[in-house]
Design a protein around this motif. Structure first.
Motif: not given
Length: 893
Positions: A833-836, A838-840, A843, A879, A882
């Protein structure tokens, strides 16, 4: 006219252009300025006459006052025959000719085909309706007049019949008086007394016996009085009077011409009304004639003038069908009323008293409580009258405590027997009851299990005890079951004696036990409290005498007494089903004396005491207060905790047991019937996510069955529900196996085994059968089975996080993120998952994972790498990528 007609409307009605109609009116001598002017009826008639003359017709146009139009008159005559019964017996029938005449006149316009205006048509319709209403009123008036005349005729007939009967009675009394007078007066021998002859002639039995015999010679002597009366009757009523004999029963009843016309031509024939019958038959015919086959007589049906309000007796429960029968309604109407109240029940289901009372009042009737406890009342009266003088009795001592703290070993030392070695796992699985002779007197002991699953059994033991001895191991201290034992003793208001066991061990610490008991508000005497705490050793016998002294002292303080003489009563401690002896119940006598041969009722079971056994196997003839014994001879296995009472005969015992069984069955039906809509909607909302585990439990004693059922049902939660569909005492039978097959249930045998027939069914159908001898093994394995039904759940576990430091553009791979692994490990085969912030934001999966120029399978924490995200080119510095994996985890209760 009710509404005005303009030239425009008239033109539309006669289908003529407005200009043409204005021109025709002008030629007829009527000037109109516009098409919206009103045309009167006289002007219409004038226009019609002008048009007729212009077309060459010489007859004059009809004027408004020329007279009524011609009429067509239709006359109809209809004749039919109606046959009615002339008496109640249906033997005499009368045929009446009914002629219906109708006459109707239909008006017709002079031309025969001229159309009427809408106003004229409406007036004609109103006139016809008024004529029809007047005809209906006239017919109703005529019918009412006919009914009145018929009622008056019937009243006249009744009055005439009553007058005739009264005259006959008066003449009979006069004849009897004349006969008595003639008997008292001297009479000549040559001629018979006229009064006596008249008396013989007036006797109804004599005439009934000789209906065709000629009148005696003495009859003319009575004729002047009888004839005068008959003539007077005929003059007053217009009916034929009595016959020459003047009798009501034996004579011919003659009808007048008016009567014959009213009753029909055949009403005087034999067999129709039977006017010529003699004796009682003639009396019957006379009465039927007066009733004239009317429903308005004393035996006719009368329509209720007000709703019937019934008083319905309802017990604790009642089926919907029985309630409908008591309300004189159809079952569907009661079901509909229940449905409107929110209760869904079929016609064969039972409802409780409150619901039945509500639906009864809703339907307009009154509900009262029905009492059917006649046998229970007789039993209570029998128990109340059987009171004697109370005498001292032995104390009942209950041994409680945590598992494996030495309760049974203590009793073993006191009784000088080895009981604990015979228990499965070294623990007691059911209540044991013993009475022992000690140097301090007789003491009855109850040994209860210490495991948590037997909380209800310990509670039963506390309810019937006088003194509670709580055994606490000196090397283990206060445990959860010890605290529960203290709570049960306090709930029963029983004094507590604490036995600190195992003081012979090197790790024993009695002071620690006393300190821990302080937190439970159990204060020792040495600390200023009122609880005796005795240090003992069930293994060496140390302190046992001191414990018995403490029990005897507590019993003296309580001053325990009971009635020794009279019928016995008490409580069932335990019950079981013995293969050779049948149902066996261990009971504790609380009052009276239980003897061999007594009839007793025990819960829903009854029977005669065939034998009594004590704890040593001996057969005493009787058992007094505070003495536990085993009873043989009951009709079934009673429930542990049921009361028993000795009654005078088997009939009363059977009635009481049957009434209790009916109440218990109705209570079960009410619990499973009549679901409310709210409950059904709640169940529908849950869907089919909840699993169900069905169990069939068989054990050696009733107490174990109850404890197992409660412990296993308590394991239910929102995801799985555990149902005990069948339970009982004794071995696993063929019926138990069939129930398990039908419900796909697991069979649990606690200290019992399946017979050959049951094993065959279980093996052929693959039923899960498990044997146990220790309670907590059952609970553990049921948890495993229930967990298997729950299946597995998918969980996501984060295995690594990489921080994006920079982004490089490549013509071959697109955007490549230069990253530093800051946690765990990043694997190429796992989803990411790519988080920016702390928001996804994305995926997916990795397209490439490189370490320098080489492709690698994983990169660990603290290592730089290049990551290419498949189908995503918007990776930015800062970014986080995860990396996670999905694992299956078995669900547990």
């Amino acid at each position: 006219m009710s509404q005005q007609t303009t030239i425009r409307k008239l033109a539309e009605l006669v289908n003529t252009p407005v200009d043409t109609l204005l021109e025709q009116l002008a030629n007829a001598g009527m000037k109109f300025s516009g098409p919206d002017q009103v045309v009167t009826s006289a002007e219409k008639v004038k226009l019609l006459g002008f048009l007729r003359r212009s077309h060459g017709k010489t007859e004059e146009a009809p004027s408004a006052d020329a007279g009524a139009a011609k009429k067509i008159t239709l006359a109809r005559r209809k004749v039919q025959e109606v046959t009615v019964d002339s008496n109640k017996g249906g033997r005499g029938k009368t045929t009446v000719n009914v002629e219906v005449r109708q006459k109707r006149s239909i008006p017709r316009s002079p031309g025969g085909s001229a159309k009427m205006t809408p106003a004229e048509e409406r007036a004609d319709i109103l006139r016809k309706l008024e004529e029809s209403r007047q005809r209906n009123l006239e017919e109703q008036r005529m019918l009412a007049e006919k009914d009145r005349m018929r009622d008056e005729a019937r009243e006249r007939e009744r009055a005439e019949a009553e007058a005739a009967r009264q005259r006959v009675e008066d003449e009979k009394r006069a004849a009897q008086a004349a006969a008595e007078e003639a008997a008292r007066a001297p009479a000549p021998v040559s001629a018979p007394a006229p009064a006596l002859a008249a008396s013989r002639e007036a006797s109804p039995p004599a005439r009934a016996a000789r209906p065709s015999a000629p009148a005696p010679a003495a009859a003319p002597a009575r004729k002047p009085a009888g004839g005068a009366a008959g003539a007077d009757d005929r003059n007053r009523s217009g009916r034929g009077g009595r016959d020459d004999a003047g009798s009501r029963f034996g004579g011919q009843l003659h009808l007048s011409a008016a009567d014959r016309n009213r009753r029909g031509p055949s009403s005087n024939a034999p067999g129709r009304g039977r006017p010529g019958a003699k004796g009682p038959a003639g009396r019957r015919g006379f009465d039927n004639r007066s009733s004239n086959n009317s429903n308005s007589g004393p035996h006719g049906f009368e329509r209720p003038t007000a709703p019937v309000v019934r008083e319905v007796a309802i017990g604790e429960t009642i089926t919907v069908a029985d309630l409908a029968q008591k309300l004189a309604l159809k079952g569907g109407e009661v079901v509909k009323a229940l449905f409107k109240m929110g209760v869904m029940a079929t016609i064969n289901q039972s409802i409780d008293h409150d619901t039945a009372a509500l639906v009864t009042e809703e339907l307009g009737h009154k509900a009262v409580r029905a009492s059917s406890d006649d046998a229970e009342d007789a039993l209570l009266a029998l128990v109340d009258t059987d009171q004697g003088e109370a005498t001292p009795r032995p104390p009942v001592v209950t041994i409680m405590g945590h598992v494996d703290h030495g309760k049974t070993s203590l009793l073993d030392y006191i009784r000088r027997t080895k009981i604990a070695t015979g228990e499965a796992g070294g623990i007691t699985q059911h209540i044991g009851a013993y009475h022992v002779q000690t140097p301090k007197g007789v003491i009855s002991f109850l040994d209860t299990p210490g495991h948590a699953a037997f909380t209800s059994m310990r509670a039963r033991g506390a309810k019937l005890t006088d003194v509670v001895v709580i055994v606490v191991a000196a090397d283990d201290g206060v445990m959860p079951q010890t605290k529960e034992a203290i709570q049960h003793a306090r709930a029963a208001n029983a004094p507590i004696v604490v036995a600190i066991n195992k003081i012979d061990k090197s790790s024993a610490d009695p002071m620690r036990v006393k300190s821990e008991l302080l937190t439970e508000q159990v204060v020792a005497e040495e600390f200023g409290g009122d609880v005796q705490m005795i240090e003992i050793s069930a293994k060496t016998g140390q302190g046992i005498d001191d414990l018995l002294d403490a029990i005897s002292l507590q019993a003296e303080v309580l001053e325990l007494k009971a009635v020794t003489e009279g019928r016995a009563s008490g409580v069932v401690i335990e019950s079981s089903l013995d293969k050779g002896r049948g149902p066996v119940a261990t009971v504790l006598v609380q009052a009276g004396t239980l003897k061999k041969g007594d009839y007793l009722v025990c819960g829903v079971q009854y029977g005669r005491v065939r034998a009594l056994f004590d704890e040593t196997g001996a057969q005493p003839d009787e058992a007094g207060p505070s003495i536990p014994v085993q009873v043989l001879g009951l009709s079934g296995v009673p429930d542990a905790g049921d009361d028993f009472v000795v009654v005078e005969d088997e009939r009363l015992a059977k009635e009481v047991a049957q009434q209790r069984e009916i109440k218990r069955r109705e209570s079960r039906l009410v619990a499973s019937a009549g679901s409310r809509m709210e409950d059904i909607m709640a169940q529908l909302g849950k869907g089919e996510g909840q699993q169900v585990l069905n169990l069939v439990i068989k054990a050696d004693v009733q107490g174990s069955v109850q404890a197992l059922s409660q412990a296993l049902v308590a394991l239910s939660n929102e995801e799985i529900r555990i149902d005990v569909i069948r339970s009982g005492v004794g071995g696993i039978t063929e019926s138990d196996a069939n129930s398990a097959v039908a419900a796909k249930a697991t069979v649990i045998g606690f200290n019992v085994r399946a017979d050959a027939a049951a094993r065959k069914i279980i093996e052929s159908n693959g039923v899960d059968l498990r044997y146990f001898s220790i309670i907590y093994d059952v609970i553990d394995q049921v948890k495993q089975v229930a967990s298997g039904l729950l299946g597995v759940e998918i969980r996501e576990e984060i295995i690594g996080i990489a921080q994006v430091r920079d982004v490089f553009r490549s013509s071959k791979f697109g955007a490549v993120a230069g990253c530093m692994v800051i946690e765990g490990v990043v694997k190429r085969s796992k989803p990411i998952r790519v988080l920016r912030d702390s928001v996804v934001v994305f995926e997916g999966e990795l397209e490439s994972l490189r370490r320098f120029k080489e492709n690698v399978d994983e990169v660990r924490n603290g290592t730089e790498c290049g990551i290419g995200v498949k189908a995503y080119n918007d990776v930015k510095p800062g970014d986080q990528i995860e990396c996670f994996e999905r694992i299956e985890v078995a669900r547990k209760l």
